[in-house]
Design an enzyme around this catalytic site. Structure first.
Site, short mmCIF file in Angstrom:
data_model
loop_
_atom_site.label_atom_id
_atom_site.label_comp_id
_atom_site.label_asym_id
_atom_site.label_seq_id
_atom_site.Cartn_x
_atom_site.Cartn_y
_atom_site.Cartn_z
N SER A 81 10.22 14.62 -11.52
CA SER A 81 10.87 14.23 -10.26
C SER A 81 11.95 15.25 -9.92
O SER A 81 12.40 15.33 -8.78
CB SER A 81 11.48 12.82 -10.39
OG SER A 81 12.26 12.72 -11.57
N LYS A 140 6.22 13.76 -22.16
CA LYS A 140 5.54 12.69 -21.43
C LYS A 140 4.44 13.32 -20.59
O LYS A 140 4.65 14.40 -20.02
CB LYS A 140 6.53 11.93 -20.53
CG LYS A 140 5.86 10.89 -19.62
CD LYS A 140 6.85 9.90 -19.03
CE LYS A 140 7.52 10.35 -17.76
NZ LYS A 140 6.62 10.66 -16.64
N GLU A 163 0.96 12.26 -17.84
CA GLU A 163 0.35 11.22 -17.00
C GLU A 163 -1.13 11.03 -17.32
O GLU A 163 -1.81 11.97 -17.72
CB GLU A 163 0.52 11.59 -15.52
CG GLU A 163 1.96 11.66 -15.10
CD GLU A 163 2.13 12.01 -13.61
OE1 GLU A 163 1.11 12.15 -12.89
OE2 GLU A 163 3.28 12.14 -13.18
N GLU A 218 4.27 2.67 -13.87
CA GLU A 218 4.93 2.92 -12.58
C GLU A 218 4.19 2.20 -11.46
O GLU A 218 2.97 2.33 -11.32
CB GLU A 218 5.00 4.43 -12.30
CG GLU A 218 5.68 4.72 -10.96
CD GLU A 218 6.13 6.16 -10.77
OE1 GLU A 218 5.97 6.99 -11.69
OE2 GLU A 218 6.64 6.46 -9.67
O1 KIV Z 1 9.45 12.27 -13.17
C1 KIV Z 1 10.00 11.17 -13.32
O2 KIV Z 1 11.18 10.98 -13.02
C2 KIV Z 1 9.20 10.09 -13.87
C3 KIV Z 1 9.78 8.72 -13.78
C4 KIV Z 1 9.61 8.22 -12.40
C5 KIV Z 1 9.15 7.82 -14.78
O3 KIV Z 1 8.13 10.31 -14.33
#
Ligand code: KIV
Length: 308
Positions: free
Chosen positions: A55, A123, A125, A192
């Site tokens: 983000s 992390k 997706e 999400e």
């Molecule tokens: O990129 C991000 O901030 C995220 C959150 C919305 C979980 O993946």
């Protein structure tokens, strides 16, 4: 007798510490951070997991989606967040196409985030479609957090920021995705934009924590984008976010007050300025009797008081 370490000397959180919080039934708070000063504050506030989310692209770099974010950008911001935290587990998003193209590249990029960035976990997706990637990264010793439901890197495929899993088939797919991510070895999974009842049912069926964003209160923890929480997002706040502060208004009024003070000559004041010894100033500017007598400084071409 041994004592519990004070918070500033406590060891950094690991996925084992997160599993312990989960086992103890503590709801896990996670926030995004992208820079050193914010990371320090979140760490001081006792937030156990800090996410360097992609983000970043939208909220810090002004891109129109997370698809534009690069490995170099994620690394740059991860390093700052790691330097700013002593206690929190830092989780970094693997950016678009840095994984899932070839197993070798996925592993290499996850390794770079850990080795060069200093993150404690990555992390990525995707549910079933990412299971094999998660498995090979975990097998290499790198902790992975999954992310299912709305997956912003697939926004062009999903066609917008919509709640996911609302039909029979989509809901079942989401359940299958959650189980696949767990089976692949992820230590936690972000849900999400998922209807709250479905997120609660997924949470009940998993033995790893679910971290919700727009997925209701039934998840094992919550994650929010820090700029939404602080009221810093420029023009849009998602419905699932709550403003805990209005930094946009605070920063704007501080900048306006500063601008007015500068224009009025009211900043800096005596407290923000330093004075020197007046006799030394006289010497510098050639105001002393000695200077007047021998014209010494004039030889260096410096315009002294008498030359003005
Ligand atoms: O990129 C991000 O901030 C995220 C959150 C919305 C979980 O993946």
């Amino acid at each position: 007798m041994s004592q519990a370490p004070s918070p500033e000397h406590a060891a950094r959180m690991t996925i084992a510490s997160i599993a312990r919080l989960f086992a103890e039934g503590e709801r896990i708070a996670m926030l995004t951070a992208y820079d050193y000063p914010t990371a320090r504050i979140l760490d001081e506030a006792g937030i156990p997991m800090v996410l360097v989310g992609d983000s970043l692209g939208q909220v810090m770099l002004g891109y129109d989606s997370t698809v534009r974010v690069t490995m170099a950008e994620m690394l740059h911001h991860t390093k700052a967040v790691v330097r700013g935290t002593k206690r929190a587990l830092v989780v970094t998003d693997m950016p678009f196409l840095s994984y899932g193209v070839t197993p070798e590249a996925s592993l290499e990029n996850a390794g770079v985030i850990m080795r060069e960035g200093g993150a404690g976990a990555v992390k990525l997706e995707g549910g079933e479609r990412s299971a094999r990637t998660i498995e090979s990264i975990v097998r290499a010793g790198i902790p992975v957090m999954g992310h299912i439901g709305l997956t912003p890197q697939s926004i062009h495929q999903l066609g917008g920021h919509r709640v996911q899993g609302k039909t029979r088939d989509a809901g079942r797919q989401l359940l299958a995705d959650a189980l696949a991510v767990q089976q692949a070895g992820a230590f936690a999974v972000v849900l999400e934009l998922v209807p709250e009842q479905l997120a609660t049912e997924i949470t009940k069926r998993l033995h790893i924590p679910t971290i919700g964003i727009g997925a209701g209160a039934g998840c094992s923890g919550q994650v929010q984008v820090i700029t939404d929480l602080l009221g810093l997002s420029a023009d849009f706040t998602p419905r699932h976010a709550r403003h805990y502060a209005d930094l946009h208004a605070i920063i704007k009024s501080a900048a306006e007050a500063y601008g007015e003070d500068v224009r009025a000559g009211a900043f800096p004041g005596p407290e923000q300025s330093t004075r020197m010894d007046d006799r030394t100033l006289d010497e510098i500017l050639g105001r002393t009797a000695l200077d007047r007598a021998d014209g010494m400084a004039a030889a260096h071409g410096i315009p002294l008081d008498r030359d003005l």
